[in-house]
Design a protein around this motif. Structure first.
Motif, PDB file in Angstrom:
ATOM      1  N   ALA A  45       0.827  -1.206   0.000  1.00 42.48           N
ATOM      2  CA  ALA A  45       0.000   0.000   0.000  1.00 42.48           C
ATOM      3  C   ALA A  45       0.862   1.257   0.000  1.00 42.48           C
ATOM      4  O   ALA A  45       0.577   2.226  -0.714  1.00 42.48           O
ATOM      5  N   THR A  46       1.923   1.251   0.785  1.00 40.64           N
ATOM      6  CA  THR A  46       2.820   2.401   0.844  1.00 40.64           C
ATOM      7  C   THR A  46       3.437   2.683  -0.515  1.00 40.64           C
ATOM      8  O   THR A  46       3.510   3.843  -0.962  1.00 40.64           O
ATOM      9  N   THR A  47       3.877   1.617  -1.184  1.00 38.73           N
ATOM     10  CA  THR A  47       4.481   1.781  -2.514  1.00 38.73           C
ATOM     11  C   THR A  47       3.468   2.322  -3.516  1.00 38.73           C
ATOM     12  O   THR A  47       3.758   3.248  -4.292  1.00 38.73           O
ATOM     13  N   LEU A  48       2.250   1.768  -3.497  1.00 35.16           N
ATOM     14  CA  LEU A  48       1.209   2.232  -4.420  1.00 35.16           C
ATOM     15  C   LEU A  48       0.864   3.692  -4.160  1.00 35.16           C
ATOM     16  O   LEU A  48       0.746   4.492  -5.106  1.00 35.16           O
ATOM     17  N   LEU A  49       0.701   4.063  -2.913  1.00 33.88           N
ATOM     18  CA  LEU A  49       0.332   5.440  -2.589  1.00 33.88           C
ATOM     19  C   LEU A  49       1.426   6.430  -2.960  1.00 33.88           C
ATOM     20  O   LEU A  49       1.145   7.538  -3.426  1.00 33.88           O
ATOM     21  N   ARG A  50       2.667   6.016  -2.784  1.00 31.29           N
ATOM     22  CA  ARG A  50       3.771   6.879  -3.184  1.00 31.29           C
ATOM     23  C   ARG A  50       3.742   7.119  -4.693  1.00 31.29           C
ATOM     24  O   ARG A  50       3.950   8.239  -5.174  1.00 31.29           O
ATOM     25  N   THR A  51       3.472   6.061  -5.443  1.00 30.31           N
ATOM     26  CA  THR A  51       3.388   6.187  -6.902  1.00 30.31           C
ATOM     27  C   THR A  51       2.200   7.049  -7.303  1.00 30.31           C
ATOM     28  O   THR A  51       2.310   7.926  -8.180  1.00 30.31           O
ATOM     29  N   LEU A  52       1.051   6.819  -6.674  1.00 28.96           N
ATOM     30  CA  LEU A  52      -0.139   7.610  -6.987  1.00 28.96           C
ATOM     31  C   LEU A  52       0.086   9.080  -6.673  1.00 28.96           C
ATOM     32  O   LEU A  52      -0.272   9.960  -7.472  1.00 28.96           O
ATOM     33  N   GLN A  53       0.655   9.355  -5.544  1.00 28.22           N
ATOM     34  CA  GLN A  53       0.959  10.735  -5.151  1.00 28.22           C
ATOM     35  C   GLN A  53       1.811  11.426  -6.208  1.00 28.22           C
ATOM     36  O   GLN A  53       1.515  12.550  -6.638  1.00 28.22           O
ATOM     37  N   HIS A  54       2.875  10.758  -6.645  1.00 28.17           N
ATOM     38  CA  HIS A  54       3.776  11.340  -7.638  1.00 28.17           C
ATOM     39  C   HIS A  54       3.062  11.551  -8.973  1.00 28.17           C
ATOM     40  O   HIS A  54       3.201  12.616  -9.600  1.00 28.17           O
ATOM     41  N   ARG A  55       2.274  10.573  -9.403  1.00 24.88           N
ATOM     42  CA  ARG A  55       1.625  10.683 -10.711  1.00 24.88           C
ATOM     43  C   ARG A  55       0.502  11.711 -10.714  1.00 24.88           C
ATOM     44  O   ARG A  55       0.264  12.366 -11.743  1.00 24.88           O
ATOM     45  N   LEU A  56      -0.189  11.871  -9.594  1.00 24.32           N
ATOM     46  CA  LEU A  56      -1.223  12.907  -9.536  1.00 24.32           C
ATOM     47  C   LEU A  56      -0.620  14.298  -9.676  1.00 24.32           C
ATOM     48  O   LEU A  56      -1.245  15.207 -10.231  1.00 24.32           O
TER      49      LEU A  56
END
Length: 416
Positions: A45-56
């Motif tokens: 979850a941490t990895t996914l959220l970090r990626t989502l944060q960056h892409r947003l």
């Protein structure tokens, strides 16, 4: 006084009802699919959220949508549409300072809900931080619920929505339209007329600056599609603001004096106001923003009366119209014994309108007797002290008892 359509919304606490999709259909048709152990879920979850944060913040729409959970059947998955909406909203609002931090699994889910999720994913509490770029001078912080899905070692996004009792930004709940002016920003959902509210907001800033010329804005107005959505945005229990047209509050529902402050509209009540009433309400709330009143503990009659004074002083409405309710009550029952307090300003008070009008007439009388500049000085001194006692003496050279007698006499005179 601030949901994304989701295939897990039927079992995720607080997600928007119209976004529900039966859990059975949301399950990935792979019999051996299982969520990883708790520690692995947290890492994923941490990895996914970090990626989502960056892409947003920097990625394309396609890059954001690529993080969505796969569809359970024909067509695009609801999570893909949710992410596309989230990407659009973040860009339209120029969201900055975005942070998504995984806190742990949502412990509010029932055993039945956990069993329904056990083969495909889980729901986690996520700390969300954000600013509206160029407007919010400070960062909002809240906790939201995010649904996760795992398959073949890949974790993906399913949904996002409010945690019960916690505020969630309007731009997280579904599509919004955005209107900007030089001094204001309107965020509207559910087909609410953003352009109309933008005109009201711009006019409100001008109204406030005629009394408080140093204030430059900005004014941020959020207009949910319905009252239920307003409750979710404010983290309030259902019906809390049922009788209120608009409220000024922190954008994240906190009591942190550093949090950004916005105006939130209750469309059910606001829609019944006429042209004059609509402008008065927005100018009143803009005054609260300009004076930092969202978390103020000063006497309520002065807090609300001053905001109405600013909204009405140049509105060209006769007193018999602007104060019709309180003057009618004075004719029937006589003048109130004391200035209105918190109980008279309770949202469910049937005489709420009369309370606002009587507070406005008190501030109107202060301005008439002492001048507008001393009214402003009196307000600021009372705000600093959270009391009017010393301000009556040092700013106006009187006391509250003497003023209350003058106010009651003014009410009787106006009611004749």
């Amino acid at each position: 006084m601030l949901l994304l359509a989701a295939s897990l919304a039927a079992v995720t606490v607080g997600l928007v009802e119209k976004a529900r999709v039966p859990v059975e259909k949301a399950r990935v048709p792979v019999e051996k699919a299982r969520v990883p152990p708790a520690a692995a879920r947290a890492d994923a979850a941490t990895t996914l959220l970090r990626t989502l944060q960056h892409r947003l913040l920097t990625g394309s729409r396609a890059q954001v949508v690529a993080l969505a959970a796969p569809a359970a059947g024909p067509g695009s998955p609801p999570s893909a549409a949710a992410l596309a909406t989230l990407h659009h909203n973040a860009r339209a609002l120029r969201v900055t300072g975005l942070s998504l931090h995984y806190l742990g699994e949502d412990r509010a889910l029932t055993t039945r809900q956990r069993r329904a999720l056990s083969n495909t994913g889980w729901v986690g509490d996520v700390r969300l931080r954000w600013q509206l770029g160029g407007l919010d001078r400070r960062t909002g912080t809240t906790t939201v619920a995010v649904g996760f899905h795992t398959q073949h070692g890949r974790t993906s996004f399913v949904s996002a929505g409010p945690v019960e009792g916690r505020a969630a930004p309007l731009w997280l709940l579904g599509p919004v339209s955005v209107r900007r002016t030089a001094t204001s920003l309107v965020v509207a959902a559910g087909g609410q007329p953003a352009s109309t509210f933008a005109r009201l907001a711009s006019h409100a800033v001008r109204d406030v600056r005629r009394v408080l010329p140093r204030w430059r804005g900005p004014l941020i107005v959020e207009v949910p599609g319905n009252q239920g959505s307003l409750d979710r945005v404010l983290g309030a229990t259902s019906g809390t603001y049922g009788g209120i047209a608009a409220v000024t509050a922190t954008a994240d529902g906190s009591t942190d004096p550093r949090a950004p402050v916005h105006v939130f509209v209750n469309p059910r009540v606001f829609g019944r106001l006429g042209r004059h009433g609509s402008q008065i309400v927005i100018s009143h709330e803009a005054t609260h923003v300009a004076t930092g009143a969202a978390l103020s503990t000063m006497p309520t009659w002065l807090l609300e009366g001053f905001a109405d004074y600013v909204a009405l002083v140049h509105a060209d409405l006769p007193v018999r119209v602007a104060a019709a309710e309180i003057l009618a009550r004075v004719r029937r029952h006589g003048a109130p014994v004391r200035l209105p307090g918190p109980a008279q300003f309770a949202a469910r008070n049937p005489a709420l309108g009369a309370s606002y009008e009587s507070a406005w007439l008190a501030c109107r009388l202060l301005a008439h007797e002492y001048g507008e500049r001393r009214l402003v000085a009196f307000y600021r001194a009372s705000a600093r002290a959270s009391s009017t006692t010393r301000a009556f003496r040092t700013v106006l050279g009187t006391d509250q008892s003497t003023f209350t007698r003058a106010w009651r006499a003014d009410l009787r005179r106006l009611s004749r």
